[in-house]
Design a protein around this motif. Structure first.
Motif, PDB file in Angstrom:
ATOM      1  N   ARG A   1      27.224  55.173  53.476  1.00 60.29           N
ATOM      2  CA  ARG A   1      28.386  55.019  54.345  1.00 60.29           C
ATOM      3  C   ARG A   1      28.064  55.137  55.837  1.00 60.29           C
ATOM      4  NH1 ARG A   1      33.342  54.442  52.143  1.00 60.29           N
ATOM      5  NH2 ARG A   1      33.632  54.961  49.957  1.00 60.29           N
ATOM      6  N   GLU A   2      26.811  54.943  56.230  1.00 61.97           N
ATOM      7  CA  GLU A   2      26.395  55.045  57.628  1.00 61.97           C
ATOM      8  C   GLU A   2      25.936  53.686  58.158  1.00 61.97           C
ATOM      9  OE1 GLU A   2      26.533  57.780  59.603  1.00 61.97           O
ATOM     10  OE2 GLU A   2      27.416  58.910  57.942  1.00 61.97           O
ATOM     11  N   GLY A   3      26.290  53.396  59.407  1.00 62.73           N
ATOM     12  CA  GLY A   3      25.825  52.180  60.069  1.00 62.73           C
ATOM     13  C   GLY A   3      26.486  50.907  59.560  1.00 62.73           C
ATOM     14  N   MET A   4      27.741  50.976  59.174  1.00 58.54           N
ATOM     15  CA  MET A   4      28.439  49.812  58.614  1.00 58.54           C
ATOM     16  C   MET A   4      28.597  48.713  59.668  1.00 58.54           C
ATOM     17  SD  MET A   4      32.223  49.716  56.961  1.00 58.54           S
ATOM     18  CE  MET A   4      33.114  48.200  56.831  1.00 58.54           C
ATOM     19  N   ARG A   5      28.300  47.484  59.244  1.00 60.70           N
ATOM     20  CA  ARG A   5      28.457  46.304  60.088  1.00 60.70           C
ATOM     21  C   ARG A   5      28.613  45.090  59.189  1.00 60.70           C
ATOM     22  NH1 ARG A   5      23.667  48.479  59.586  1.00 60.70           N
ATOM     23  NH2 ARG A   5      21.875  47.233  59.014  1.00 60.70           N
ATOM     24  N   ASP A   6      29.175  44.005  59.726  1.00 64.32           N
ATOM     25  CA  ASP A   6      29.273  42.770  58.952  1.00 64.32           C
ATOM     26  C   ASP A   6      27.878  42.287  58.590  1.00 64.32           C
ATOM     27  OD1 ASP A   6      32.025  42.694  58.999  1.00 64.32           O
ATOM     28  OD2 ASP A   6      32.163  41.172  60.559  1.00 64.32           O
ATOM     29  N   ALA A   7      27.698  41.900  57.342  1.00 62.80           N
ATOM     30  CA  ALA A   7      26.406  41.382  56.878  1.00 62.80           C
ATOM     31  C   ALA A   7      26.359  39.874  57.108  1.00 62.80           C
ATOM     32  CB  ALA A   7      26.219  41.678  55.396  1.00 62.80           C
ATOM     33  N   PRO A   8      25.183  39.353  57.435  1.00 63.15           N
ATOM     34  CA  PRO A   8      25.058  37.901  57.569  1.00 63.15           C
ATOM     35  C   PRO A   8      25.127  37.237  56.196  1.00 63.15           C
ATOM     36  CG  PRO A   8      22.915  38.952  57.825  1.00 63.15           C
ATOM     37  CD  PRO A   8      23.929  40.049  57.698  1.00 63.15           C
ATOM     38  N   VAL A   9      25.928  36.200  56.092  1.00 62.53           N
ATOM     39  CA  VAL A   9      26.102  35.472  54.842  1.00 62.53           C
ATOM     40  C   VAL A   9      26.098  33.989  55.158  1.00 62.53           C
ATOM     41  CG1 VAL A   9      27.688  34.997  52.933  1.00 62.53           C
ATOM     42  CG2 VAL A   9      27.432  37.330  53.764  1.00 62.53           C
ATOM     43  N   ASP A  10      25.294  33.217  54.421  1.00 62.27           N
ATOM     44  CA  ASP A  10      25.278  31.762  54.614  1.00 62.27           C
ATOM     45  C   ASP A  10      26.523  31.131  53.998  1.00 62.27           C
ATOM     46  OD1 ASP A  10      22.792  31.921  55.918  1.00 62.27           O
ATOM     47  OD2 ASP A  10      21.746  31.877  53.998  1.00 62.27           O
ATOM     48  N   ALA A  11      26.880  31.557  52.789  1.00 62.17           N
ATOM     49  CA  ALA A  11      28.065  31.005  52.115  1.00 62.17           C
ATOM     50  C   ALA A  11      28.421  31.873  50.916  1.00 62.17           C
ATOM     51  CB  ALA A  11      27.798  29.581  51.654  1.00 62.17           C
ATOM     52  N   ILE A  12      29.708  31.948  50.634  1.00 65.17           N
ATOM     53  CA  ILE A  12      30.205  32.575  49.405  1.00 65.17           C
ATOM     54  C   ILE A  12      31.230  31.630  48.809  1.00 65.17           C
ATOM     55  CG2 ILE A  12      31.532  34.462  48.387  1.00 65.17           C
ATOM     56  CD1 ILE A  12      30.235  36.379  50.285  1.00 65.17           C
ATOM     57  N   SER A  13      31.019  31.291  47.536  1.00 69.29           N
ATOM     58  CA  SER A  13      31.948  30.431  46.812  1.00 69.29           C
ATOM     59  C   SER A  13      32.534  31.245  45.668  1.00 69.29           C
ATOM     60  CB  SER A  13      31.207  29.201  46.276  1.00 69.29           C
ATOM     61  OG  SER A  13      32.037  28.467  45.420  1.00 69.29           O
ATOM     62  N   LEU A  14      33.865  31.315  45.596  1.00 64.25           N
ATOM     63  CA  LEU A  14      34.553  32.063  44.546  1.00 64.25           C
ATOM     64  C   LEU A  14      35.456  31.137  43.760  1.00 64.25           C
ATOM     65  CD1 LEU A  14      35.731  35.199  46.587  1.00 64.25           C
ATOM     66  CD2 LEU A  14      33.674  34.967  45.187  1.00 64.25           C
ATOM     67  N   SER A  15      35.500  31.343  42.448  1.00 72.26           N
ATOM     68  CA  SER A  15      36.473  30.641  41.613  1.00 72.26           C
ATOM     69  C   SER A  15      37.074  31.659  40.650  1.00 72.26           C
ATOM     70  CB  SER A  15      35.837  29.486  40.849  1.00 72.26           C
ATOM     71  OG  SER A  15      34.918  29.962  39.902  1.00 72.26           O
ATOM     72  N   THR A  16      38.378  31.555  40.428  1.00 72.54           N
ATOM     73  CA  THR A  16      39.082  32.482  39.559  1.00 72.54           C
ATOM     74  C   THR A  16      39.892  31.690  38.545  1.00 72.54           C
ATOM     75  OG1 THR A  16      39.286  34.065  41.368  1.00 72.54           O
ATOM     76  CG2 THR A  16      40.728  34.400  39.485  1.00 72.54           C
ATOM     77  N   SER A  17      39.837  32.135  37.289  1.00 73.12           N
ATOM     78  CA  SER A  17      40.682  31.537  36.255  1.00 73.12           C
ATOM     79  C   SER A  17      41.361  32.674  35.497  1.00 73.12           C
ATOM     80  CB  SER A  17      39.861  30.669  35.305  1.00 73.12           C
ATOM     81  OG  SER A  17      38.874  31.436  34.653  1.00 73.12           O
ATOM     82  N   MET A  18      42.572  32.393  34.996  1.00 74.57           N
ATOM     83  CA  MET A  18      43.321  33.410  34.282  1.00 74.57           C
ATOM     84  C   MET A  18      44.121  32.745  33.180  1.00 74.57           C
ATOM     85  SD  MET A  18      45.852  36.283  35.864  1.00 74.57           S
ATOM     86  CE  MET A  18      47.497  35.746  35.524  1.00 74.57           C
ATOM     87  N   GLY A  19      44.206  33.428  32.054  1.00 74.00           N
ATOM     88  CA  GLY A  19      45.027  32.943  30.960  1.00 74.00           C
ATOM     89  C   GLY A  19      45.480  34.096  30.104  1.00 74.00           C
ATOM     90  N   SER A  20      46.707  33.993  29.574  1.00 82.31           N
ATOM     91  CA  SER A  20      47.197  35.049  28.691  1.00 82.31           C
ATOM     92  C   SER A  20      48.181  34.463  27.689  1.00 82.31           C
ATOM     93  CB  SER A  20      47.852  36.174  29.485  1.00 82.31           C
ATOM     94  OG  SER A  20      49.048  35.742  30.075  1.00 82.31           O
ATOM     95  N   VAL A  21      48.242  35.116  26.539  1.00 84.53           N
ATOM     96  CA  VAL A  21      49.171  34.769  25.480  1.00 84.53           C
ATOM     97  C   VAL A  21      49.724  36.088  24.938  1.00 84.53           C
ATOM     98  CG1 VAL A  21      49.412  33.730  23.194  1.00 84.53           C
ATOM     99  CG2 VAL A  21      47.872  32.683  24.874  1.00 84.53           C
ATOM    100  N   ASP A  22      51.039  36.171  24.839  1.00 86.07           N
ATOM    101  CA  ASP A  22      51.694  37.367  24.309  1.00 86.07           C
ATOM    102  C   ASP A  22      51.255  38.643  25.030  1.00 86.07           C
ATOM    103  OD1 ASP A  22      53.071  35.816  22.451  1.00 86.07           O
ATOM    104  OD2 ASP A  22      51.442  35.983  20.974  1.00 86.07           O
TER     105      ASP A  22
END
Length: 172
Positions: free
Chosen positions: A90-111
């Motif tokens: 928890r020391e020295g927090m800063r934004d990390a360099p990131v080239d790209a992040i791709s997220l996909s979410t799916s959801m399904g439910s029955v009863d």
């Protein structure tokens, strides 16, 4: 595992997997149970956003073996994400360099039973070998939270603890 201080809720199980790629990593998180009874953030643009952990969110902590430095990723079913670097616990927090992040979410439910799956492809420099934590925060409709991890340190749920980092990742 569900943290010992959390009430049983609509989610009955969480599974996660991660693998190193030549450009970073790919991960998958799966919630099983009453996914219709949890709070999900509204879908939005895939942009860096703080405070994602305040509601349903998935996390990866990546720490090179032998070091104190680590990187945290917060991955929201909304499509938003965050990445932070820390020098030590928890020391020295800063934004990390990131080239790209791709997220996909799916959801399904029955009863009233189903699953939510989040897949992430992260392009950034991730040193290996590393010890990695895969975590989930699940918000119930009544406002309660569940904390899930591979392991926890004694006491409160503390995802920044090295005790949570139970997966060893090596690069070929």
């Amino acid at each position: 595992m569900l943290h010992q201080t959390c009430d049983l809720g609509p989610i009955k199980g969480v599974t996660a997997s991660i693998k190193a790629t030549p450009t970073g990593c790919e991960a998958e998180f799966r919630l099983d149970g009453g996914v219709d009874s949890i709070i999900l953030p509204e879908p939005g643009p895939s942009v860096r956003t703080d405070d994602l952990w305040k509601t349903t969110c998935f996390e990866i902590f990546w720490q090179p073996i032998g070091g104190t430095y680590y990187r945290e990723f917060n991955l929201s079913p909304s499509g938003r994400w965050a990445a932070y670097d820390f020098d030590s616990f928890r020391e020295g927090m800063r934004d990390a360099p990131v080239d790209a992040i791709s997220l996909s979410t799916s959801m399904g439910s029955v009863d009233g039973r189903g699953e939510l799956v989040l897949r992430a492809s992260i392009a950034t420099d991730l040193p290996a070998p590393a010890q990695v934590a895969l975590n989930a925060i699940v918000e119930h409709r009544d406002g309660g939270l569940q904390f899930w991890a591979l392991a926890f340190p004694p006491g409160k749920a503390e995802f920044h603890s090295e005790a949570c980092r139970q997966v060893i990742i090596e690069r070929d």
